[in-house]
Design a protein around this motif. Structure first.
Motif, mmCIF file in Angstrom:
data_model
loop_
_atom_site.group_PDB
_atom_site.id
_atom_site.type_symbol
_atom_site.label_atom_id
_atom_site.label_comp_id
_atom_site.label_asym_id
_atom_site.label_seq_id
_atom_site.Cartn_x
_atom_site.Cartn_y
_atom_site.Cartn_z
ATOM 1 N N ALA A 74 110.345 -31.398 39.201
ATOM 2 C CA ALA A 74 109.639 -32.151 38.159
ATOM 3 C C ALA A 74 110.624 -32.985 37.333
ATOM 4 O O ALA A 74 110.400 -34.169 37.088
ATOM 5 N N GLY A 75 111.725 -32.369 36.924
ATOM 6 C CA GLY A 75 112.721 -33.088 36.137
ATOM 7 C C GLY A 75 113.317 -34.254 36.887
ATOM 8 O O GLY A 75 113.501 -35.343 36.331
ATOM 9 N N ALA A 76 113.618 -34.055 38.159
ATOM 10 C CA ALA A 76 114.191 -35.143 38.959
ATOM 11 C C ALA A 76 113.198 -36.292 39.120
ATOM 12 O O ALA A 76 113.584 -37.460 39.066
ATOM 13 N N MET A 77 111.923 -35.962 39.296
ATOM 14 C CA MET A 77 110.910 -37.032 39.410
ATOM 15 C C MET A 77 110.732 -37.761 38.087
ATOM 16 O O MET A 77 110.596 -38.990 38.060
ATOM 17 N N LEU A 78 110.761 -37.033 36.968
ATOM 18 C CA LEU A 78 110.650 -37.680 35.659
ATOM 19 C C LEU A 78 111.859 -38.583 35.405
ATOM 20 O O LEU A 78 111.709 -39.706 34.897
ATOM 21 N N ASP A 79 113.054 -38.104 35.765
ATOM 22 C CA ASP A 79 114.257 -38.933 35.605
ATOM 23 C C ASP A 79 114.132 -40.224 36.417
ATOM 24 O O ASP A 79 114.436 -41.313 35.922
ATOM 25 N N ALA A 80 113.673 -40.113 37.668
ATOM 26 C CA ALA A 80 113.512 -41.300 38.510
ATOM 27 C C ALA A 80 112.461 -42.231 37.938
ATOM 28 O O ALA A 80 112.612 -43.468 37.975
ATOM 29 N N SER A 81 111.390 -41.675 37.373
ATOM 30 C CA SER A 81 110.338 -42.496 36.774
ATOM 31 C C SER A 81 110.858 -43.243 35.553
ATOM 32 O O SER A 81 110.536 -44.424 35.344
ATOM 33 N N LEU A 82 111.661 -42.565 34.736
ATOM 34 C CA LEU A 82 112.240 -43.224 33.552
ATOM 35 C C LEU A 82 113.171 -44.370 33.951
ATOM 36 O O LEU A 82 113.152 -45.440 33.336
ATOM 37 N N ILE A 83 113.980 -44.147 34.980
ATOM 38 C CA ILE A 83 114.877 -45.206 35.456
ATOM 39 C C ILE A 83 114.062 -46.399 35.944
ATOM 40 O O ILE A 83 114.355 -47.549 35.599
ATOM 41 N N ALA A 84 113.009 -46.132 36.719
ATOM 42 C CA ALA A 84 112.159 -47.218 37.237
ATOM 43 C C ALA A 84 111.494 -47.972 36.096
ATOM 44 O O ALA A 84 111.438 -49.210 36.106
ATOM 45 N N MET A 85 110.994 -47.252 35.091
ATOM 46 C CA MET A 85 110.359 -47.927 33.950
ATOM 47 C C MET A 85 111.370 -48.809 33.216
ATOM 48 O O MET A 85 111.057 -49.943 32.846
ATOM 49 N N ARG A 86 112.570 -48.274 33.000
ATOM 50 C CA ARG A 86 113.596 -49.061 32.310
ATOM 51 C C ARG A 86 113.882 -50.340 33.090
ATOM 52 O O ARG A 86 113.992 -51.422 32.520
ATOM 53 N N GLU A 87 114.013 -50.235 34.428
ATOM 54 C CA GLU A 87 114.293 -51.396 35.264
ATOM 55 C C GLU A 87 113.155 -52.413 35.228
ATOM 56 O O GLU A 87 113.378 -53.605 35.405
ATOM 57 N N GLN A 88 111.930 -51.946 34.985
ATOM 58 C CA GLN A 88 110.767 -52.832 34.919
ATOM 59 C C GLN A 88 110.527 -53.378 33.512
ATOM 60 O O GLN A 88 109.550 -54.072 33.281
ATOM 61 N N GLY A 89 111.382 -53.038 32.576
ATOM 62 C CA GLY A 89 111.232 -53.533 31.207
ATOM 63 C C GLY A 89 110.195 -52.778 30.395
ATOM 64 O O GLY A 89 109.730 -53.255 29.370
ATOM 65 N N VAL A 90 109.858 -51.582 30.821
ATOM 66 C CA VAL A 90 108.883 -50.760 30.103
ATOM 67 C C VAL A 90 109.622 -49.995 29.004
ATOM 68 O O VAL A 90 110.545 -49.244 29.279
ATOM 69 N N SER A 91 109.196 -50.215 27.759
ATOM 70 C CA SER A 91 109.916 -49.611 26.638
ATOM 71 C C SER A 91 109.164 -48.447 25.995
ATOM 72 O O SER A 91 109.696 -47.775 25.123
ATOM 73 N N ILE A 92 107.932 -48.201 26.421
ATOM 74 C CA ILE A 92 107.124 -47.118 25.851
ATOM 75 C C ILE A 92 106.537 -46.309 27.004
ATOM 76 O O ILE A 92 106.128 -46.868 28.020
ATOM 77 N N SER A 93 106.479 -45.013 26.819
ATOM 78 C CA SER A 93 105.840 -44.163 27.812
ATOM 79 C C SER A 93 104.955 -43.156 27.102
ATOM 80 O O SER A 93 105.277 -42.697 26.005
ATOM 81 N N ALA A 94 103.840 -42.812 27.740
ATOM 82 C CA ALA A 94 102.904 -41.848 27.167
ATOM 83 C C ALA A 94 102.446 -40.886 28.256
ATOM 84 O O ALA A 94 102.488 -41.210 29.437
ATOM 85 N N LEU A 95 102.014 -39.699 27.825
ATOM 86 C CA LEU A 95 101.481 -38.713 28.759
ATOM 87 C C LEU A 95 100.706 -37.669 27.975
ATOM 88 O O LEU A 95 100.766 -37.604 26.757
ATOM 89 N N TYR A 96 99.943 -36.858 28.690
ATOM 90 C CA TYR A 96 99.256 -35.707 28.115
ATOM 91 C C TYR A 96 99.879 -34.469 28.743
ATOM 92 O O TYR A 96 99.465 -34.019 29.799
ATOM 93 N N PRO A 97 100.915 -33.904 28.130
ATOM 94 C CA PRO A 97 101.657 -32.818 28.782
ATOM 95 C C PRO A 97 100.927 -31.485 28.738
ATOM 96 O O PRO A 97 100.314 -31.121 27.740
ATOM 97 N N TYR A 98 101.015 -30.754 29.837
ATOM 98 C CA TYR A 98 100.528 -29.379 29.880
ATOM 99 C C TYR A 98 101.580 -28.458 29.263
ATOM 100 O O TYR A 98 101.270 -27.537 28.546
ATOM 101 N N VAL A 99 102.823 -28.741 29.585
ATOM 102 C CA VAL A 99 103.961 -28.049 28.980
ATOM 103 C C VAL A 99 104.854 -29.126 28.368
ATOM 104 O O VAL A 99 104.875 -30.252 28.842
ATOM 105 N N THR A 100 105.580 -28.803 27.327
ATOM 106 C CA THR A 100 106.361 -29.843 26.658
ATOM 107 C C THR A 100 107.844 -29.848 26.996
ATOM 108 O O THR A 100 108.486 -30.887 26.898
ATOM 109 N N ALA A 101 108.403 -28.716 27.406
ATOM 110 C CA ALA A 101 109.861 -28.612 27.583
ATOM 111 C C ALA A 101 110.463 -29.678 28.497
ATOM 112 O O ALA A 101 111.430 -30.342 28.097
#
Length: 158
Positions: free
Chosen positions: A88-115
């Motif tokens: 999960a952490g590795a996929m979130l890290d990859a998603s954050l990198i992709a968003m940054r590369e696409q110029g996405v400066s905000i991210s939102a989610l409805y977390p089941y767990v927060t850690a």
């Protein structure tokens, strides 16, 4: 653990993971992957098998009248035998990198767990509230003299 972009041939395995995590019909439905417009996704593989999936919906959040690109993280699913191994952490890290590369400066989610999210910079901000009001109740308690009617194409500019 390998994390890579989602491919349409991953759709059946990704569906099974999502169903395991979130429920849904038993029959495998891959139609959601036919049109990848509006989202991007990554998968995690362990020993050659798909063990994780998450996608990022491409939205816009309005600030000061400007539409700012926003990524909505969704469907973070990891196979039970692969949990606790960093998928999960590795996929979130990859998603954050992709968003940054696409110029996405905000991210939102409805977390089941927060850690895992807090570890990467997400934080609770705001709440989601829902009210269910029967339409019939609206007709009996008018709040103004404004006419309520179905929207038409002519209303789009407004």
């Amino acid at each position: 653990m390998t994390v890579r972009p989602f491919r349409t041939e991953d759709a059946a395995d990704a569906y099974r993971l999502r169903r395991l995590a979130f429920g849904g019909p038993r029959e495998v439905d891959t139609s959601w992957a036919d049109d990848l417009e509006g989202f991007s996704a990554v998968v995690a593989e362990l020993d050659g098998a798909l063990v994780g999936f998450t996608n990022t919906w491409h939205y816009r959040q309005f600030f000061g009248g400007n539409a700012v690109p926003m990524g909505g993280i969704a469907s973070v699913a990891v196979a039970p035998h692969a949990r606790g191994r960093g998928a999960a952490g590795a996929m979130l890290d990859a998603s954050l990198i992709a968003m940054r590369e696409q110029g996405v400066s905000i991210s939102a989610l409805y977390p089941y767990v927060t850690a895992p999210y807090r570890k990467r910079g997400w934080e609770r901000a705001g709440i989601r509230e829902e009210a269910v009001i029967p339409l019939a109740a609206l007709a009996t308690t008018p709040r103004s003299n404004i006419e309520v009617r179905p929207g038409t194409e002519a209303d789009l500019d407004e």
